[in-house]
Write an enzyme that holds these catalytic residues in place. Structure first.
Site, PDB file in Angstrom:
ATOM      1  N   SER A  83       0.831  -1.204   0.000  1.00 57.22           N
ATOM      2  CA  SER A  83       0.000   0.000   0.000  1.00 57.22           C
ATOM      3  C   SER A  83       0.864   1.252   0.000  1.00 57.22           C
ATOM      4  O   SER A  83       2.081   1.189   0.094  1.00 57.22           O
ATOM      5  CB  SER A  83      -0.893   0.009   1.245  1.00 57.22           C
ATOM      6  N   GLY A  84       0.198   2.414  -0.048  1.00 55.17           N
ATOM      7  CA  GLY A  84       0.923   3.677  -0.073  1.00 55.17           C
ATOM      8  C   GLY A  84       1.755   3.900   1.166  1.00 55.17           C
ATOM      9  O   GLY A  84       2.771   4.575   1.131  1.00 55.17           O
ATOM     10  N   CYS A  85       1.333   3.344   2.312  1.00 56.83           N
ATOM     11  CA  CYS A  85       2.113   3.543   3.536  1.00 56.83           C
ATOM     12  C   CYS A  85       3.315   2.630   3.586  1.00 56.83           C
ATOM     13  O   CYS A  85       4.234   2.837   4.369  1.00 56.83           O
ATOM     14  CB  CYS A  85       1.240   3.309   4.769  1.00 56.83           C
ATOM     15  N   GLY A  86       3.302   1.547   2.784  1.00 62.20           N
ATOM     16  CA  GLY A  86       4.455   0.669   2.711  1.00 62.20           C
ATOM     17  C   GLY A  86       4.551  -0.356   3.806  1.00 62.20           C
ATOM     18  O   GLY A  86       5.576  -0.984   3.971  1.00 62.20           O
ATOM     19  N   LEU A  87       3.469  -0.561   4.601  1.00 62.23           N
ATOM     20  CA  LEU A  87       3.568  -1.456   5.742  1.00 62.23           C
ATOM     21  C   LEU A  87       2.750  -2.724   5.622  1.00 62.23           C
ATOM     22  O   LEU A  87       2.589  -3.436   6.594  1.00 62.23           O
ATOM     23  CB  LEU A  87       3.140  -0.705   7.024  1.00 62.23           C
TER      24      LEU A  87
END
Length: 286
Positions: A122-126
């Site tokens: 995802s955009g948050c990278g987590l």
């Protein structure tokens, strides 16, 4: 099956790498509709395998994938240097792309420690992180750069980045990460539908070519998240400049890892959030 009312797209040869031609309907409340050809950015599932072991699946642009393999492996702490990768094979399948990395067996333990299931990052990278302890890597703070960077160099790098994004100019749907020397001249740019991927591709290019990362500036077309700062620090880059805003965690990490973090870089203006001592401004107090 093509949507009703739209003619087939034109030959794919006209589309730049990382994009596809698509017939679309231009419409609006005040204008007549018309059938046209448009370019759209490709977004492809990309799986990374290390010595035959599946590690992560991400959505990415199908360009510069060898750079991506090196950069992702390095910023994720899987390899210690570019020398740990012996070879990279790109295997295309109907459902996506597999990047098969042949690496030093000594790195397999790091692979197990860093292993995540990153399906559809995802955009948050987590996505795939299982505990709070995995959020950030244990990285040393960077040494001060050999010499300060000028405000003019940072502004020049940001200005040049805009013209060095052919995929974004064609589709409007990708991010870019650029590398500039201390003079502000952009030397390399990598693009991707994912901002993390674009930075990994750029870092992969830098480590493959033994670039002195302590003497340059990373410029990104997106906001600056904590992971963008973490990747920058992992690569030994002392300056990260974002066209958009940073987050509070990104600023905290930049403080701790000794990275000059700047945001809202537009025109000749930008905002410095951490380590302004790395910046040389004519006429300012020392």
């Amino acid at each position: 099956m093509k949507p009703a009312g739209l003619s087939p797209p034109e030959p794919q040869a006209a589309a730049p790498a990382g994009s596809r031609l698509r017939r679309v309907l231009r419409a609006g409340a005040q204008t007549p509709s018309r059938d046209e050809t448009d370019l759209v950015a490709q977004e492809v599932p990309v799986a990374l395998e290390y010595n035959g072991i599946g590690h992560a699946t991400l959505l990415a642009s199908p360009t510069d994938l060898e750079d991506f393999a090196f950069g992702f492996s390095y910023t994720e702490g899987i390899i210690r240097s570019a020398r740990d990768i012996y070879g990279v094979d790109i295997v295309e399948r109907p459902e996506g792309i597999i990047i098969q990395v042949d690496m030093a067996s000594a790195c397999l333990n790091q692979l197990k420690l860093r292993r995540r299931s990153l399906a559809g990052r995802s955009g948050c990278g987590l996505c795939g992180i299982e505990s709070l302890d995995e959020v950030r890597r244990d990285l040393p703070a960077l040494p001060a750069p050999p010499q300060p960077f000028s405000a003019a160099a940072i502004s020049a790098a940001v200005d040049q980045l805009r013209a060095r994004q052919p995929l974004h100019l064609a589709t409007g749907a990708t991010h870019a990460a650029g590398w500039a020397g201390p003079d502000g001249n952009i030397r390399q740019v990598r693009e991707d539908v994912g901002r993390h991927n674009a930075l990994d591709k750029l870092i992969g290019h830098l480590i493959r070519n033994a670039q002195d990362t302590a003497r340059g500036i990373a410029v990104i077309s997106s906001r600056a998240s904590f992971e963008m700062v973490q990747k920058t620090a992992a690569a030994g880059i002392p300056v990260l400049v974002a066209v958009s805003a940073p987050t509070s965690y990104a600023i905290q990490m930049a403080d701790e890892l000794h990275v000059l973090l700047a945001g809202f870089a537009r025109g000749s203006l930008f905002t410095v959030y951490s380590h302004p001592e790395y910046l040389s401004i004519p006429g300012s107090p020392t």
